[in-house]
Design a protein around this motif. Structure first.
Motif, mmCIF file in Angstrom:
data_model
loop_
_atom_site.group_PDB
_atom_site.id
_atom_site.type_symbol
_atom_site.label_atom_id
_atom_site.label_comp_id
_atom_site.label_asym_id
_atom_site.label_seq_id
_atom_site.Cartn_x
_atom_site.Cartn_y
_atom_site.Cartn_z
ATOM 1 N N ASP A 12 0.810 -1.222 0.000
ATOM 2 C CA ASP A 12 0.000 0.000 0.000
ATOM 3 C C ASP A 12 0.847 1.279 0.000
ATOM 4 O O ASP A 12 0.291 2.387 -0.020
ATOM 5 N N LEU A 13 2.151 1.135 0.053
ATOM 6 C CA LEU A 13 2.994 2.330 0.035
ATOM 7 C C LEU A 13 2.760 3.116 -1.252
ATOM 8 O O LEU A 13 2.650 2.545 -2.341
ATOM 9 N N ASP A 14 2.683 4.445 -1.116
ATOM 10 C CA ASP A 14 2.479 5.311 -2.282
ATOM 11 C C ASP A 14 3.461 6.467 -2.164
ATOM 12 O O ASP A 14 3.312 7.351 -1.305
ATOM 13 N N PHE A 15 4.479 6.455 -3.010
ATOM 14 C CA PHE A 15 5.498 7.489 -2.928
ATOM 15 C C PHE A 15 5.058 8.783 -3.612
ATOM 16 O O PHE A 15 5.663 9.831 -3.421
ATOM 17 N N GLY A 16 4.013 8.687 -4.423
ATOM 18 C CA GLY A 16 3.430 9.889 -5.006
ATOM 19 C C GLY A 16 4.316 10.556 -6.040
ATOM 20 O O GLY A 16 5.438 10.152 -6.313
ATOM 21 N N GLN A 17 3.785 11.603 -6.589
ATOM 22 C CA GLN A 17 4.473 12.331 -7.644
ATOM 23 C C GLN A 17 5.227 13.553 -7.124
ATOM 24 O O GLN A 17 5.946 14.208 -7.863
ATOM 25 N N GLU A 18 5.040 13.887 -5.835
ATOM 26 C CA GLU A 18 5.606 15.122 -5.308
ATOM 27 C C GLU A 18 6.949 14.917 -4.620
ATOM 28 O O GLU A 18 7.523 15.854 -4.078
ATOM 29 N N MET A 19 7.455 13.690 -4.612
ATOM 30 C CA MET A 19 8.729 13.412 -3.951
ATOM 31 C C MET A 19 9.877 14.024 -4.739
ATOM 32 O O MET A 19 9.929 13.940 -5.967
ATOM 33 N N ASP A 20 10.805 14.670 -4.020
ATOM 34 C CA ASP A 20 11.956 15.252 -4.698
ATOM 35 C C ASP A 20 13.041 14.190 -4.913
ATOM 36 O O ASP A 20 12.914 13.052 -4.461
ATOM 37 N N GLY A 21 14.105 14.564 -5.613
ATOM 38 C CA GLY A 21 15.161 13.603 -5.951
ATOM 39 C C GLY A 21 15.813 12.994 -4.739
ATOM 40 O O GLY A 21 16.075 11.778 -4.696
ATOM 41 N N ARG A 22 16.113 13.822 -3.731
ATOM 42 C CA ARG A 22 16.763 13.305 -2.532
ATOM 43 C C ARG A 22 15.862 12.320 -1.803
ATOM 44 O O ARG A 22 16.304 11.263 -1.346
ATOM 45 N N GLY A 23 14.589 12.659 -1.718
ATOM 46 C CA GLY A 23 13.654 11.766 -1.051
ATOM 47 C C GLY A 23 13.527 10.434 -1.766
ATOM 48 O O GLY A 23 13.468 9.371 -1.144
ATOM 49 N N ALA A 24 13.478 10.486 -3.117
ATOM 50 C CA ALA A 24 13.384 9.245 -3.890
ATOM 51 C C ALA A 24 14.641 8.394 -3.711
ATOM 52 O O ALA A 24 14.567 7.164 -3.595
ATOM 53 N N PHE A 25 15.792 9.067 -3.691
ATOM 54 C CA PHE A 25 17.058 8.337 -3.515
ATOM 55 C C PHE A 25 17.094 7.633 -2.163
ATOM 56 O O PHE A 25 17.432 6.449 -2.068
ATOM 57 N N ASP A 26 16.746 8.351 -1.093
ATOM 58 C CA ASP A 26 16.778 7.762 0.253
ATOM 59 C C ASP A 26 15.775 6.623 0.378
ATOM 60 O O ASP A 26 16.055 5.581 0.992
ATOM 61 N N ALA A 27 14.596 6.808 -0.210
ATOM 62 C CA ALA A 27 13.580 5.754 -0.148
ATOM 63 C C ALA A 27 14.032 4.510 -0.902
ATOM 64 O O ALA A 27 13.814 3.373 -0.447
#
Length: 413
Positions: A12-27
């Motif tokens: 059910d995790l939803d990372f969404g479209q608003e995540m920035d590059g740093r957030g996507a990298f850490d996730a």
């Protein structure tokens, strides 16, 4: 623990479209760590199933069970290798549990330890296993790929082999040869091999000879890519072998033609065209029963002399030796179609190509003669006798050829 609930929450995790590059990298980094941890626990559960003998109760295998559960065959194989090995490892388990490195890296360490043990020729001691495991784990943390971990294992294996009684280079060690032919779900045949220098040289020589570029029927250039030409070459080789077998030609036919380069100032550094340098023992083994083109070169690799077919036993001598040796390998009794003719006194040492200087040996026994300390001599009865190494018989008492295995020394005398 309710693993179903954990799985549902992850789904059910939803990372969404608003995540920035740093957030996507850490996730992503955390998710990859999670994948490593999940693979660790999957491997542990595979080990539990193995210890409980679950699959043996219904005659299956762990790998087949995992494939039926949805694992890709390669992942299933890794899980089985790692899961069944974890209890005997000192370092890998703690790092996979923490998600420090991947299942592929863990499998490379496990396979590396198995390779080192094969090269040692005996079971490794606990301290040695832990030392070698720690070396490969350190390689993993330095950021190398699984293939580089395997290369580290080969280097360690070479050192272990050098310290053993055999000291045989890995390229010439027939004991670690491996070859598999599998069929995938689409009906395609997958071939994988790990071959010693001699088999590899024969294979590469024939594939190259049969994969030449040929024009299309209309005269246009060959449209086949190199991989397709090599695949076609394998079929031609198989067809030729089957035709020779049907015509009864295999027993007396010479083996493959290979190219041997021999430096004039360092004759012990002979080189095969495809697989590179080989030892003098392997060179002598290969030249016993192959159509050899020997090129002698100077220090600048300029050819000084080219000789051809100088050591080959001709057909009439091969047939005579087959008759004398009962149509079988003198050591193990393999049929003549599996054998080569061995120069008892090596050609390079002045041995002649005649009936009293040749005997039938299969490839495996030929390797024993050149690399494992077995000797052959022609007795007063003009038949070959085998002399085992001291590790087999401390007194090195001669043994008659396989076709005369009921003979005793007093009978021969």
């Amino acid at each position: 623990m309710d693993l179903g609930r954990v799985t549902a929450e992850l789904a059910d995790l939803d990372f969404g479209q608003e995540m920035d590059g740093r957030g996507a990298f850490d996730a992503l980094r955390e998710m990859l760590t999670l994948v490593n941890v999940a693979h660790h626990h999957a491997a542990v559960l595979v080990g539990v199933l193995d210890r409980l003998g679950v699959t043996r109760k219904w005659g299956g295998s762990l790998r087949k069970l995992l494939i039926d559960m949805g694992c890709a065959p390669s992942v299933a194989s890794r899980l089985v290798r790692v899961g069944t090995s974890l209890p005997g490892l000192a370092y890998v388990g703690r790092h996979t549990r923490d998600g420090d490195f991947s299942l592929e890296h863990a499998d490379a360490v496990v396979a590396g330890l198995a390779h080192i043990e094969r090269r040692a020729g005996a079971e490794l001691g606990i301290e040695d296993r832990f030392e070698f495991e720690n070396s490969m784990v350190a390689q993993v943390f330095s950021g190398v790929s699984p293939s580089e971990v395997a290369a580290t294992a080969r280097r360690i294996g070479n050192s272990v082999a050098d310290e053993s009684d055999s000291g045989l280079p890995p390229a010439e060690d027939r004991a670690i040869d491996d070859f598999s032919v599998t069929v995938d779900p689409d009906g395609r045949t997958r071939v994988r091999g790990d071959l010693d220098a001699i088999i590899g040289e024969k294979f590469a020589t024939l594939v190259d000879a049969f994969s030449e570029v040929r024009p299309e029927p209309d005269g246009s250039p060959d449209a086949r890519p190199a991989g397709r030409r090599r695949a076609d070459a394998v079929e031609r080789i198989l067809d030729a072998a089957m035709a020779a077998h049907e015509l009864g030609m295999l027993a007396g036919a010479p083996k493959t033609s290979v190219l041997l380069t021999l430096p004039s100032d360092t004759p012990e550094l002979s080189t095969l065209a495809w697989v590179g340098p080989v030892s003098q023992a392997t060179t002598e083994q290969l030249t016993c029963d192959a159509t050899i083109t020997t090129i002698i070169v100077d220090g600048e690799t300029v050819p000084l002399q080219i000789g051809r077919d100088r050591r080959l036993f001709p057909a009439h001598l091969r047939k005579a030796i087959i008759v004398r040796d009962g149509g079988a390998c003198i050591k193990c009794g393999a049929p003549a179609s599996w054998t080569q003719v061995h120069h008892i006194e090596h050609w390079s040492r002045g041995g002649e190509t005649n009936l009293d200087n040749g005997c039938l040996v299969c490839t495996s026994c030929h390797d024993d003669i050149h690399h494992a300390g077995w000797d052959v001599t022609i007795g007063y009865d003009r038949h070959p006798w085998l002399i085992p190494p001291a590790t087999v018989d401390p007194r090195r008492r001669p043994r008659p050829a396989y076709n005369r295995r009921t003979m005793r020394l007093d009978v021969a005398a």
